[in-house]
Design a protein around this motif. Structure first.
Motif: not given
Ligand code: HEM
Ligand code: FES
Lengths: 226, 249
Positions: A14-20, A74-76, A176-178, A180-185, A187-189, B213-215
């Motif tokens: 699920r996190k893979l889909l969030m990141a992609l 899908a993200h939502v 603000l979303h990005l 964290h989101g940018f680097e988080s994606a 890390q998820t991958l 994980c939300t990192n």
């Protein structure tokens, strides 16, 4: 269950889909912000309107735009599934929690930030995207060809302080979303590396400031130009 | 030092539980946190009351048995285990709130004791090397670069206390599981079951009801052994490459 659906319903899948989908939306933002800089051109909206027609009629762009709709959806959907699952993993909350000493506020509030972005998206799409596709739009003629005058719609919309304020504020939340989101994606991958991660962090920070700031400058420019 | 303790009391898993306030006086700054609780329990036992139950074993920071969510942080204000935390980290007259780890996968047994056997089941699912390795091999018989050996050792220092789960807003067990996956994935002995291990341990982690994980990095910041979230990235790589290439359909 097949291995594909099993993987995609695991926490990591699920996190893979969030990141992609998140990364695809980041690429979309680059395209969107670049095209929209045509609003800064002092030509009464000609370049912008020609660009808008191209974006709604070109078949290659059509494919990309469908991918964008699917990514947002899908993200939502996965953000709801993940956030609900994550909440259920701690049924009893701590009475005293000092989460701010170990993690960034943005990283702990991606759901809240995302929801604000979603509300903005609905307002934004219904104001411009819906009108461009199915609404009543005045026509203009450049070099003998007819174009929808989306520029006039945009121009008119951004005479309202309320709408300009909403756009600027929403871009702060997107940033603000990005942030964290940018680097988080990455890390998820699984893309965490001593050589590249510091650069990805910096790039993420720069992206989450520059792109929302550029977007926010457009309604401000139109409002103050008048 | 004189302290006010606000401690979570719960008779058993079915009990609703709640906070109770206790006073302890003449606490020495040199006492460990658990010794301070021992003093309290002696008082309670003297009055014929049920002592506060908490987990502990080695009291040397190596077994991972101690837990406790102290004043809003797992293992208290320092990045160490509760047994290695001393009262000098607190001030005279302070009120200290003590809660159990909070996670669906870690049900409360009694008071501050939680059942962490979910971690054991994750290990049982694949956190081992099951090839017959014969007798004790000679040191340095298997060539392993120093850097890799160090990285595997860093991951292996995880004591399984569960502070990562306690710290995470999602009660996620990614840091623990990734340390165990990494430790074996890095070494030659771990290669035989590498893919199966990643798939099975993660499936078990999910089945136990831990979050995703939300990192946020809270786990790494609170881990008493300083386990890095680079292990989580490695586990993600291990898992994604395992699911696409293993023969486990
Ligand atoms: C242009 C719009 C958006 C972009 C570029 C974007 C981008 C991203 C990225 C890159 C991530 C990191 C993924 C990861 O951790 O691997 C993320 C996470 C997240 N996004 Fe978005 N997003 C957008 C809109 C939204 C919307 C509309 C929502 C929802 C309502 C949302 C909810 C979330 C949530 C909840 C997370 C964290 C998931 C988790 O790890 O628990 N996002 N986003
Ligand atoms: S009691 Fe063993 S680590 Fe704290």
């Amino acid at each position: 269950m097949s291995w594909v659906s099993k993987t995609l319903s695991s926490t990591l899948g699920r996190k893979l889909l969030m990141a992609l989908t998140g990364l695809f939306l980041i690429i979309f933002l680059i395209g969107h912000v670049s095209g929209n800089t045509l609003l800064f051109k002092n030509d009464g909206g000609e370049a912008f309107n020609i660009y808008a027609k191209f974006m709604t009629t070109n078949p290659a762009v059509k494919i990309l735009s469908y991918l964008t709709y699917i990514s947002v959806l899908a993200h939502v959907v996965y953000s709801i599934i993940l956030t609900r699952h994550n909440k259920s993993a701690r049924p009893v909350a701590y009475a005293n929690s000092k989460a701010s000493t170990n993690s960034a506020w943005t990283s702990r509030n991606m759901g809240v930030l995302g929801t604000i972005i979603l509300i903005f998206l609905v307002i934004h799409l219904q104001g411009f995207w819906y009108k461009m596709h199915w609404g009543d739009i005045p026509m203009v003629t450049y070099a003998g060809e007819q174009y929808k005058d989306l520029y006039s719609i945009v121009f008119f919309a951004f005479q309202s302080e309320l709408l300009v304020g909403l756009y600027v504020l929403s871009m702060v939340f997107l940033g603000l979303h990005l942030s964290h989101g940018f680097e988080s994606a990455f890390q998820t991958l699984g893309l965490n590396h001593v050589k590249y991660s510091p650069a990805i962090k910096k790039l993420g920070l720069a992206f989450s400031i520059i792109v929302p700031a550029l977007f926010a400058s457009m309604p401000l420019y139109i409002y103050f130009m008048n | 030092m004189n302290l006010t303790l606000n401690i979570w009391r719960q008779k058993n898993n079915a009990d609703k539980g709640g906070f109770r306030e206790y006073k302890v006086s003449d606490v020495s700054k040199d006492m460990s946190f658990l010794e301070m609780l021992d003093v309290l329990n002696e008082q309670l036992a003297g009055k014929g009351e049920d002592p506060v139950h908490f987990d502990h074993d080695c009291r040397e920071g190596i077994c991972g048995m101690c837990s406790l969510y102290i004043n809003g942080k797992p293992h208290g204000p320092l990045q160490t285990t509760t047994c290695q935390l001393h009262m000098r980290s607190f001030n005279d007259g302070e009120t200290i709130t003590i809660e159990p780890w909070r996670a669906k996968a870690f049900p409360v047994v009694k008071d501050l004791v939680v059942d962490r056997s979910a971690f054991d089941r994750i290990i049982q699912a694949g956190g081992y090397v099951s090839v017959n390795t014969g007798g004790v091999p000679d040191a340095n018989e298997i060539p392993i670069p120093k850097k890799i050996a160090d990285e595997a050792f860093d991951a292996a220092t995880c004591i399984g206390c569960g502070a990562c789960v306690a710290a995470c807003k999602n009660a996620s067990a990614m840091l623990f599981t990734s340390a165990k996956v990494s430790q074996l994935a890095l070494l030659p002995q771990g290669q035989v079951e590498r893919k199966e291990r990643a798939e099975k341990m993660i499936a078990q982690m999910d089945a136990e009801g831990f979050g995703a994980c939300t990192n946020t990095g809270a786990c790494e910041a609170e881990c008493p052994k300083g386990i890095s979230i680079t292990n989580i990235a490695r586990m993600n790589r291990e898992y994604f490459s395992a699911v696409v290439s293993s023969e486990n359909v």
